[in-house]
Enzyme design. Sequence first.
Site, PDB file in Angstrom:
ATOM      1  CG  HIS A  39      11.448  -2.086   4.296  1.00 38.18           C
ATOM      2  ND1 HIS A  39       9.895  -2.268   4.409  1.00 38.18           N
ATOM      3  CD2 HIS A  39      11.481  -3.356   5.012  1.00 38.18           C
ATOM      4  CE1 HIS A  39       9.462  -3.399   4.757  1.00 38.18           C
ATOM      5  NE2 HIS A  39      10.265  -4.045   5.296  1.00 38.18           N
ATOM      6  CG  LEU A  40      11.818   2.719  -1.020  1.00 39.65           C
ATOM      7  CD1 LEU A  40      10.274   3.285  -1.045  1.00 39.65           C
ATOM      8  CD2 LEU A  40      12.641   3.189  -2.089  1.00 39.65           C
ATOM      9  CB  SER A  41      12.567   4.368   4.901  1.00 37.56           C
ATOM     10  OG  SER A  41      11.518   3.544   5.561  1.00 37.56           O
ATOM     11  CD  GLU A  68      11.049  -7.666   5.920  1.00 38.17           C
ATOM     12  OE1 GLU A  68      11.020  -8.880   6.126  1.00 38.17           O
ATOM     13  OE2 GLU A  68      10.409  -6.365   6.244  1.00 38.17           O
ATOM     14  CE1 TYR A  86       9.040   5.004   3.038  1.00 37.73           C
ATOM     15  CE2 TYR A  86       7.452   6.654   3.231  1.00 37.73           C
ATOM     16  CZ  TYR A  86       8.072   5.777   3.727  1.00 37.73           C
ATOM     17  OH  TYR A  86       7.472   5.259   4.760  1.00 37.73           O
ATOM     18  NE  ARG A  96       3.930   6.404   1.785  1.00 42.00           N
ATOM     19  CZ  ARG A  96       4.115   5.394   2.107  1.00 42.00           C
ATOM     20  NH1 ARG A  96       4.846   4.514   1.326  1.00 42.00           N
ATOM     21  NH2 ARG A  96       3.943   5.033   3.310  1.00 42.00           N
ATOM     22  CG  ASP A 124      -0.169 -17.323   8.362  1.00 50.56           C
ATOM     23  OD1 ASP A 124       1.145 -17.407   8.720  1.00 50.56           O
ATOM     24  OD2 ASP A 124      -1.156 -17.406   8.891  1.00 50.56           O
ATOM     25  N   PRO A 138       0.845  -1.372   0.072  1.00 51.91           N
ATOM     26  CG  PRO A 138      -0.088  -1.279   2.047  1.00 51.91           C
ATOM     27  CD  PRO A 138       0.644  -2.144   1.006  1.00 51.91           C
ATOM     28  CG  ASN A 139      -0.413   4.289   1.496  1.00 51.67           C
ATOM     29  OD1 ASN A 139      -1.271   4.905   0.686  1.00 51.67           O
ATOM     30  ND2 ASN A 139      -0.405   3.802   2.314  1.00 51.67           N
ATOM     31  CB  ALA A 143       1.399   0.307   6.043  1.00 54.59           C
ATOM     32  NE  ARG A 160       7.266   4.250  10.073  1.00 54.60           N
ATOM     33  CZ  ARG A 160       6.041   4.574   9.250  1.00 54.60           C
ATOM     34  NH1 ARG A 160       5.495   3.451   8.278  1.00 54.60           N
ATOM     35  NH2 ARG A 160       5.291   5.580   9.294  1.00 54.60           N
ATOM     36  CG  ASN A 163       8.457  -1.948   0.374  1.00 53.95           C
ATOM     37  OD1 ASN A 163       7.850  -2.189   1.534  1.00 53.95           O
ATOM     38  ND2 ASN A 163       8.983  -0.742  -0.118  1.00 53.95           N
ATOM     39  CG  HIS A 189       5.533  -2.165  10.366  1.00 53.11           C
ATOM     40  ND1 HIS A 189       6.722  -2.550  10.123  1.00 53.11           N
ATOM     41  CD2 HIS A 189       5.341  -0.988   9.088  1.00 53.11           C
ATOM     42  CE1 HIS A 189       7.301  -1.795   9.295  1.00 53.11           C
ATOM     43  NE2 HIS A 189       6.473  -1.104   8.715  1.00 53.11           N
ATOM     44  NE  ARG A 208      10.332   5.906   8.699  1.00 53.18           N
ATOM     45  CZ  ARG A 208       9.401   5.705   7.600  1.00 53.18           C
ATOM     46  NH1 ARG A 208       9.503   4.974   6.785  1.00 53.18           N
ATOM     47  NH2 ARG A 208       8.475   6.454   7.788  1.00 53.18           N
TER      48      ARG A 208
HETATM   49  C1  DQA Z   1       8.418   1.027   3.693  1.00 55.31           C
HETATM   50  C2  DQA Z   1       8.406   1.463   5.370  1.00 55.31           C
HETATM   51  C3  DQA Z   1       7.008   1.002   5.969  1.00 55.31           C
HETATM   52  O1  DQA Z   1       7.375   1.360   7.425  1.00 55.31           O
HETATM   53  C4  DQA Z   1       5.842   1.949   5.509  1.00 55.31           C
HETATM   54  O2  DQA Z   1       4.946   1.491   6.023  1.00 55.31           O
HETATM   55  C5  DQA Z   1       5.988   2.277   3.888  1.00 55.31           C
HETATM   56  C6  DQA Z   1       7.190   2.055   3.311  1.00 55.31           C
HETATM   57  C7  DQA Z   1       9.681   1.462   3.039  1.00 55.31           C
HETATM   58  O3  DQA Z   1       9.785   0.821   1.939  1.00 55.31           O
HETATM   59  O4  DQA Z   1      10.521   2.006   3.799  1.00 55.31           O
HETATM   60  O5  DQA Z   1       5.082   2.325   3.178  1.00 55.31           O
HETATM   61  O6  DQA Z   1       8.051  -0.410   3.594  1.00 55.31           O
END
Ligand code: DQA
Length: 147
Positions: free
Chosen positions: A101-103, A99, A22, A17, A88, A9-10, A78, A112, A75, A81, A108
């Site tokens: 993540h950008l950040s 897995e 990001y 964003r 599953d 999501p997002n 959200a 997270r 990725n 978490h 953080r």
């Molecule tokens: C994220 C980190 C997550 O905590 C956050 O909810 C995201 C992006 C990242 O790529 O850094 O939507 O997965």
Amino acid sequence: MNILIINGPNLNFLGKREPEIYGSNTLEDINKLLEKESALLSKDLNLEFFQSNSEGELVSKIQEAFGKYDGIIINPAAYTHTSVAIRDALLSTGIPTVEVHLSNIFKREEFRHKSYVSGVSVGVVSGFGINSYVLGLRGIFETIKSL
Ligand code: DQA
């Protein structure tokens, strides 16, 4: 070798964003970068891209990957978490997963720091911006090659 890249999501909003966290690249830019990297790694490497804001759609896509893909880069955004369902689904398919993540999620907010996906992944790349995906692709490629 077929690899599925899943974004949660997002992440369709990347570029607009929270750019201070990001960056300014869009999801399309990331996918193009991965296509470039894939061509450098092997001509027999095929990538497919999927993004959804919905947990159920992500679970269904992971299930559909069974028997079709050799590896997954995810990725979960959200849902990282919160989602036992995504964890599953990954466990059910048994497809080697990385897995990303950008950040750096550990730098953080505390909520997270917990990931439901890390424990069912081959490895985790977090904090390198769009290069997290490139490093994730290299990692999953080498992992699958050595199986
Ligand atoms: C994220 C980190 C997550 O905590 C956050 O909810 C995201 C992006 C990242 O790529 O850094 O939507 O997965």
